[in-house]
Design a protein around this motif. Structure first.
Motif, short mmCIF file in Angstrom:
data_model
loop_
_atom_site.label_atom_id
_atom_site.label_comp_id
_atom_site.label_asym_id
_atom_site.label_seq_id
_atom_site.Cartn_x
_atom_site.Cartn_y
_atom_site.Cartn_z
N PRO A 67 88.48 31.42 -2.55
CA PRO A 67 89.36 30.86 -3.57
C PRO A 67 90.63 30.21 -3.01
O PRO A 67 91.27 29.43 -3.72
CB PRO A 67 89.71 32.08 -4.43
CG PRO A 67 88.54 32.99 -4.28
CD PRO A 67 88.13 32.83 -2.84
N LEU A 68 90.99 30.50 -1.78
CA LEU A 68 92.17 29.88 -1.18
C LEU A 68 91.90 28.46 -0.70
O LEU A 68 92.82 27.76 -0.31
CB LEU A 68 92.66 30.72 0.02
CG LEU A 68 92.99 32.19 -0.25
CD1 LEU A 68 93.49 32.84 1.04
CD2 LEU A 68 94.02 32.33 -1.35
N ARG A 69 90.63 28.03 -0.76
CA ARG A 69 90.23 26.75 -0.18
C ARG A 69 89.69 25.80 -1.23
O ARG A 69 89.09 26.22 -2.22
CB ARG A 69 89.16 26.99 0.90
CG ARG A 69 89.71 27.72 2.12
CD ARG A 69 88.58 28.30 2.98
NE ARG A 69 89.07 28.70 4.29
CZ ARG A 69 89.67 29.85 4.55
NH1 ARG A 69 89.89 30.71 3.57
NH2 ARG A 69 90.07 30.14 5.78
N GLY A 70 89.85 24.50 -0.96
CA GLY A 70 89.23 23.49 -1.81
C GLY A 70 87.73 23.51 -1.64
O GLY A 70 87.22 23.61 -0.52
N THR A 71 87.00 23.40 -2.73
CA THR A 71 85.56 23.63 -2.70
C THR A 71 84.80 22.58 -1.90
O THR A 71 83.92 22.92 -1.09
CB THR A 71 85.02 23.69 -4.13
OG1 THR A 71 85.75 24.67 -4.87
CG2 THR A 71 83.54 24.03 -4.14
N ALA A 72 85.08 21.31 -2.12
CA ALA A 72 84.33 20.26 -1.43
C ALA A 72 84.53 20.32 0.07
O ALA A 72 83.58 20.22 0.85
CB ALA A 72 84.72 18.89 -1.97
N LEU A 73 85.79 20.49 0.50
CA LEU A 73 86.05 20.57 1.94
C LEU A 73 85.42 21.83 2.53
O LEU A 73 84.87 21.80 3.63
CB LEU A 73 87.56 20.56 2.20
CG LEU A 73 87.99 20.64 3.67
CD1 LEU A 73 87.36 19.53 4.50
CD2 LEU A 73 89.50 20.62 3.78
N LEU A 74 85.48 22.93 1.80
CA LEU A 74 84.85 24.16 2.28
C LEU A 74 83.35 23.96 2.46
O LEU A 74 82.77 24.40 3.46
CB LEU A 74 85.12 25.30 1.30
CG LEU A 74 84.43 26.64 1.61
CD1 LEU A 74 84.82 27.16 2.98
CD2 LEU A 74 84.75 27.66 0.51
N ALA A 75 82.71 23.29 1.50
CA ALA A 75 81.27 23.03 1.61
C ALA A 75 80.97 22.22 2.87
O ALA A 75 79.98 22.48 3.58
CB ALA A 75 80.77 22.30 0.37
N LYS A 76 81.80 21.24 3.17
CA LYS A 76 81.58 20.42 4.35
C LYS A 76 81.82 21.21 5.64
O LYS A 76 81.06 21.08 6.62
CB LYS A 76 82.48 19.19 4.33
CG LYS A 76 82.16 18.16 5.41
CD LYS A 76 82.94 16.89 5.21
CE LYS A 76 82.47 15.81 6.19
NZ LYS A 76 81.12 15.31 5.86
N GLN A 77 82.85 22.04 5.66
CA GLN A 77 83.13 22.86 6.84
C GLN A 77 81.99 23.84 7.11
O GLN A 77 81.56 24.02 8.25
CB GLN A 77 84.44 23.61 6.65
CG GLN A 77 85.67 22.73 6.69
CD GLN A 77 86.93 23.49 6.31
OE1 GLN A 77 86.93 24.28 5.37
NE2 GLN A 77 88.01 23.25 7.04
#
Length: 276
Positions: A67-77
């Motif tokens: 929850p501390l992270r943006g979802t789209a960027l997290l998916a890419k990482q």
């Protein structure tokens, strides 16, 4: 029974050596915890670096505070780390509970559970949809997904979204958590059984290793008000480690991660002797 190692977080400079030693030993997994307002290294960046110096051992977040992270960027990482590790990455997720972490991220602490549920749905869409966020995953559909959980709503995520449970509770409590996850799994009609992974805190070596571990743990868990209880559970002898691992095995655990807080890398060799 598989045995993993949880990496210390007080000195990022030692993690390369830890990873190389562990990869050459009998260990199944390298785990790394997550916090935002702390001096720990960011886990996805760190595990990507460690993927480049290892070839066999799995890499695991324990647990990443999604929850501390943006979802789209997290998916890419996550997709990138899964690909760079050639499918050796396990995504352990949790919601966290520190107000300072959430304030720094600009995320409402009260909504973190609902936000994680939304993120899980969206990440699957981003990995498998018509316009996926890549690179293409090495693990079809996404990496193995474990949840760190204690409460019923959080435990239920295992059957709804994941592959297993990351349990940081002692054997006296872990059995009830394991059985709850298995019941949810069956009620959702999931085939097979969930993976059950336990985590225990260890410090093997001379007294200075245990002292360093207690200092690090006390600082890290101070905000909970239960640091003394956590410190009491620190395993500092081979006999205690063996007994704890055996207790988790009797409860049906598939893996136990021995989480280290002191940075002394010779602990890897001591644990390897213990596992062997």
């Amino acid at each position: 029974m598989k045995i993993g190692i949880g990496l210390p977080v007080d000195d990022p400079d030692v993690l390369h050596e830890w990873a190389v030693h562990a990869d050459a030993g009998p260990f199944s997994t390298l785990g790394l915890l997550d916090r935002l307002v702390w001096h720990n290294p960011e886990p996805l960046v760190t595990l990507a670096a460690l993927a480049g110096v290892t070839s066999r051992i799995r890499l695991q977040t324990e647990v990443l505070l999604a929850p501390l992270r943006g979802t789209a960027l997290l998916a890419k990482q996550v997709a990138t780390l899964d690909r760079l590790s050639r499918g050796r990455f396990t995504l352990g997720l949790g919601i966290g509970g520190r107000a300072d972490d959430h304030a720094a991220a600009g995320v409402d602490l009260r909504n973190r559970g609902r936000r994680l549920d939304e993120q899980l749905v969206r990440m699957r869409e981003l990995w498998t949809g018509a316009t996926p966020i890549g690179p293409a995953l090495a693990s079809p559909g996404g990496p193995e997904l474990l949840f760190g959980a204690f409460r019923p709503a959080a435990l239920a995520r295992v059957a709804r979204f994941g592959d297993g449970l990351l349990c940081a509770a002692p054997p006296s409590l872990a059995g009830d958590l394991f059985r709850a996850v298995e019941r949810d799994w069956a009620e959702h009609g999931r085939p097979g059984r969930p993976r059950l992974v336990a985590q225990v805190n260890v410090a093997l070596g001379p007294d200075c290793v245990a002292d360093d571990a207690r200092t690090a743990m006390g600082a890290y868990y101070g905000f909970t008000g239960t640091a003394d209880r956590m410190l009491a559970g620190l395993l500092t002898t081979p006999e205690r480690v063996r007994d704890e691992v055996r207790a988790y095995a009797d409860l049906g655990a598939d893996e136990v991660v021995l989480y280290c807080w002191a940075t002394d890398v010779t602990q890897v060799d001591r644990m390897a002797d213990l596992v062997s």
